[in-house]
Scaffold this motif. Sequence first.
Motif, PDB file in Angstrom:
ATOM      1  N   VAL A  13       0.871  -1.059  -0.056  1.00 15.06           N
ATOM      2  CA  VAL A  13      -0.058   0.018  -0.135  1.00 15.06           C
ATOM      3  C   VAL A  13       0.842   1.052   0.030  1.00 15.06           C
ATOM      4  O   VAL A  13       1.576   1.406   0.914  1.00 15.06           O
ATOM      5  N   LEU A  14       0.922   1.845  -0.920  1.00 11.12           N
ATOM      6  CA  LEU A  14       1.502   3.146  -1.170  1.00 11.12           C
ATOM      7  C   LEU A  14       0.961   4.407  -0.885  1.00 11.12           C
ATOM      8  O   LEU A  14      -0.152   4.693  -1.547  1.00 11.12           O
ATOM      9  N   ARG A  15       0.966   5.225   0.200  1.00 10.44           N
ATOM     10  CA  ARG A  15       0.337   6.263   0.550  1.00 10.44           C
ATOM     11  C   ARG A  15       0.799   7.578   0.244  1.00 10.44           C
ATOM     12  O   ARG A  15       2.273   7.773   0.732  1.00 10.44           O
ATOM     13  N   LEU A  16       0.386   8.463  -0.098  1.00 10.31           N
ATOM     14  CA  LEU A  16       0.910   9.887  -0.098  1.00 10.31           C
ATOM     15  C   LEU A  16      -0.197  10.850   0.579  1.00 10.31           C
ATOM     16  O   LEU A  16      -1.323  10.935  -0.102  1.00 10.31           O
ATOM     17  N   THR A  17       0.293  11.627   1.352  1.00 19.59           N
ATOM     18  CA  THR A  17      -0.579  12.720   2.150  1.00 19.59           C
ATOM     19  C   THR A  17      -0.072  14.089   1.790  1.00 19.59           C
ATOM     20  O   THR A  17       0.996  14.271   2.076  1.00 19.59           O
ATOM     21  N   VAL A  18      -0.868  14.977   1.153  1.00 18.82           N
ATOM     22  CA  VAL A  18      -0.450  16.110   0.459  1.00 18.82           C
ATOM     23  C   VAL A  18      -1.513  17.188   1.206  1.00 18.82           C
ATOM     24  O   VAL A  18      -2.500  16.982   1.382  1.00 18.82           O
ATOM     25  N   ARG A  19      -1.313  18.408   1.294  1.00 16.34           N
ATOM     26  CA  ARG A  19      -1.782  19.611   1.561  1.00 16.34           C
ATOM     27  C   ARG A  19      -2.883  20.024   0.495  1.00 16.34           C
ATOM     28  O   ARG A  19      -2.303  19.990  -0.529  1.00 16.34           O
ATOM     29  N   LYS A  20      -4.129  20.257   0.696  1.00 18.29           N
ATOM     30  CA  LYS A  20      -4.875  20.637  -0.283  1.00 18.29           C
ATOM     31  C   LYS A  20      -4.679  22.159  -0.685  1.00 18.29           C
ATOM     32  O   LYS A  20      -4.635  22.454  -1.901  1.00 18.29           O
TER      33      LYS A  20
ATOM     34  N   GLU B 140      -1.594  28.689   3.317  1.00 19.75           N
ATOM     35  CA  GLU B 140      -2.691  29.553   4.015  1.00 19.75           C
ATOM     36  C   GLU B 140      -3.894  28.584   4.333  1.00 19.75           C
ATOM     37  O   GLU B 140      -4.354  27.704   3.544  1.00 19.75           O
ATOM     38  N   GLY B 141      -4.639  29.185   5.106  1.00 22.55           N
ATOM     39  CA  GLY B 141      -6.030  28.640   5.530  1.00 22.55           C
ATOM     40  C   GLY B 141      -6.102  27.487   6.172  1.00 22.55           C
ATOM     41  O   GLY B 141      -5.079  27.172   7.103  1.00 22.55           O
ATOM     42  N   THR B 142      -7.108  26.770   6.453  1.00 21.21           N
ATOM     43  CA  THR B 142      -7.248  25.469   7.243  1.00 21.21           C
ATOM     44  C   THR B 142      -6.090  24.376   6.853  1.00 21.21           C
ATOM     45  O   THR B 142      -5.877  24.243   5.514  1.00 21.21           O
ATOM     46  N   ASN B 143      -5.752  23.726   7.638  1.00 20.05           N
ATOM     47  CA  ASN B 143      -4.916  22.307   7.423  1.00 20.05           C
ATOM     48  C   ASN B 143      -5.916  21.343   6.881  1.00 20.05           C
ATOM     49  O   ASN B 143      -6.330  20.486   7.663  1.00 20.05           O
ATOM     50  N   THR B 144      -6.005  21.518   5.649  1.00 16.61           N
ATOM     51  CA  THR B 144      -6.854  20.287   5.183  1.00 16.61           C
ATOM     52  C   THR B 144      -5.965  19.267   4.158  1.00 16.61           C
ATOM     53  O   THR B 144      -4.950  20.019   3.470  1.00 16.61           O
ATOM     54  N   TRP B 145      -6.027  18.116   4.326  1.00 18.37           N
ATOM     55  CA  TRP B 145      -5.236  17.007   3.536  1.00 18.37           C
ATOM     56  C   TRP B 145      -5.794  16.346   2.690  1.00 18.37           C
ATOM     57  O   TRP B 145      -6.955  15.814   2.702  1.00 18.37           O
ATOM     58  N   ASP B 146      -5.263  15.801   1.520  1.00 19.46           N
ATOM     59  CA  ASP B 146      -5.749  14.704   0.547  1.00 19.46           C
ATOM     60  C   ASP B 146      -5.114  13.519   0.814  1.00 19.46           C
ATOM     61  O   ASP B 146      -3.686  13.548   1.091  1.00 19.46           O
ATOM     62  N   ARG B 147      -5.481  12.706   0.908  1.00 17.13           N
ATOM     63  CA  ARG B 147      -4.762  11.034   1.114  1.00 17.13           C
ATOM     64  C   ARG B 147      -5.107  10.322  -0.103  1.00 17.13           C
ATOM     65  O   ARG B 147      -6.152   9.855  -0.278  1.00 17.13           O
ATOM     66  N   TRP B 148      -3.949  10.119  -0.826  1.00 18.97           N
ATOM     67  CA  TRP B 148      -3.899   9.393  -2.104  1.00 18.97           C
ATOM     68  C   TRP B 148      -3.315   8.071  -1.668  1.00 18.97           C
ATOM     69  O   TRP B 148      -2.387   7.779  -0.725  1.00 18.97           O
ATOM     70  N   GLU B 149      -3.872   6.759  -2.123  1.00 15.95           N
ATOM     71  CA  GLU B 149      -3.292   5.517  -1.985  1.00 15.95           C
ATOM     72  C   GLU B 149      -3.361   4.524  -3.109  1.00 15.95           C
ATOM     73  O   GLU B 149      -4.320   4.770  -4.083  1.00 15.95           O
ATOM     74  N   MET B 150      -2.388   3.978  -3.210  1.00 15.35           N
ATOM     75  CA  MET B 150      -2.309   2.901  -4.528  1.00 15.35           C
ATOM     76  C   MET B 150      -1.972   1.439  -3.985  1.00 15.35           C
ATOM     77  O   MET B 150      -0.905   1.510  -3.120  1.00 15.35           O
ATOM     78  N   ARG B 151      -2.680   0.558  -4.390  1.00 14.18           N
ATOM     79  CA  ARG B 151      -2.273  -0.577  -3.811  1.00 14.18           C
ATOM     80  C   ARG B 151      -1.764  -1.604  -4.846  1.00 14.18           C
ATOM     81  O   ARG B 151      -2.129  -1.368  -6.101  1.00 14.18           O
ATOM     82  N   VAL B 152      -0.761  -2.465  -4.637  1.00 10.33           N
ATOM     83  CA  VAL B 152      -0.015  -3.098  -5.587  1.00 10.33           C
ATOM     84  C   VAL B 152      -0.106  -4.690  -5.141  1.00 10.33           C
ATOM     85  O   VAL B 152       0.116  -4.836  -3.999  1.00 10.33           O
TER      86      VAL B 152
END
Length: 129
Positions: A70-77, A82-94
Amino acid sequence: MSGMGAVKKAEGGDSSGTCHRIRITLTTSKSVANLEKVCADLIKGALDIKANHDNKDLKVRGPVRMPTKVLRLTVRKSPCGEGTNTWDRWEMRVYKRVIDLYSPPETVKQITSIAIEPDVDVEVIIANK
């Protein structure tokens, strides 16, 4: 102990000239169903060749299901930070399957002449037994 090693070599020496260990590794990150279909087709093809040609040297081991990576990548939106700390969580399964064949290399060409799904990667390694 060295006598036992010599016995093992003598037993394997009869068929080791013609028999190789072939490892087929199947990998995908999109569809597990396609991966399982290709595995089933490969094994079915190997067993058909064994039955039709009376190939007693052909042995099939697998498919061995390797653990899913499971390859996970968490990035700021927010691009500027600036602004609220909101995150995108991307995931790829091999997904990965391993099939071992013990047969002459000529049979591998017959076994692997099946239709392989477009999103399944196939790696074939031929080694001496």
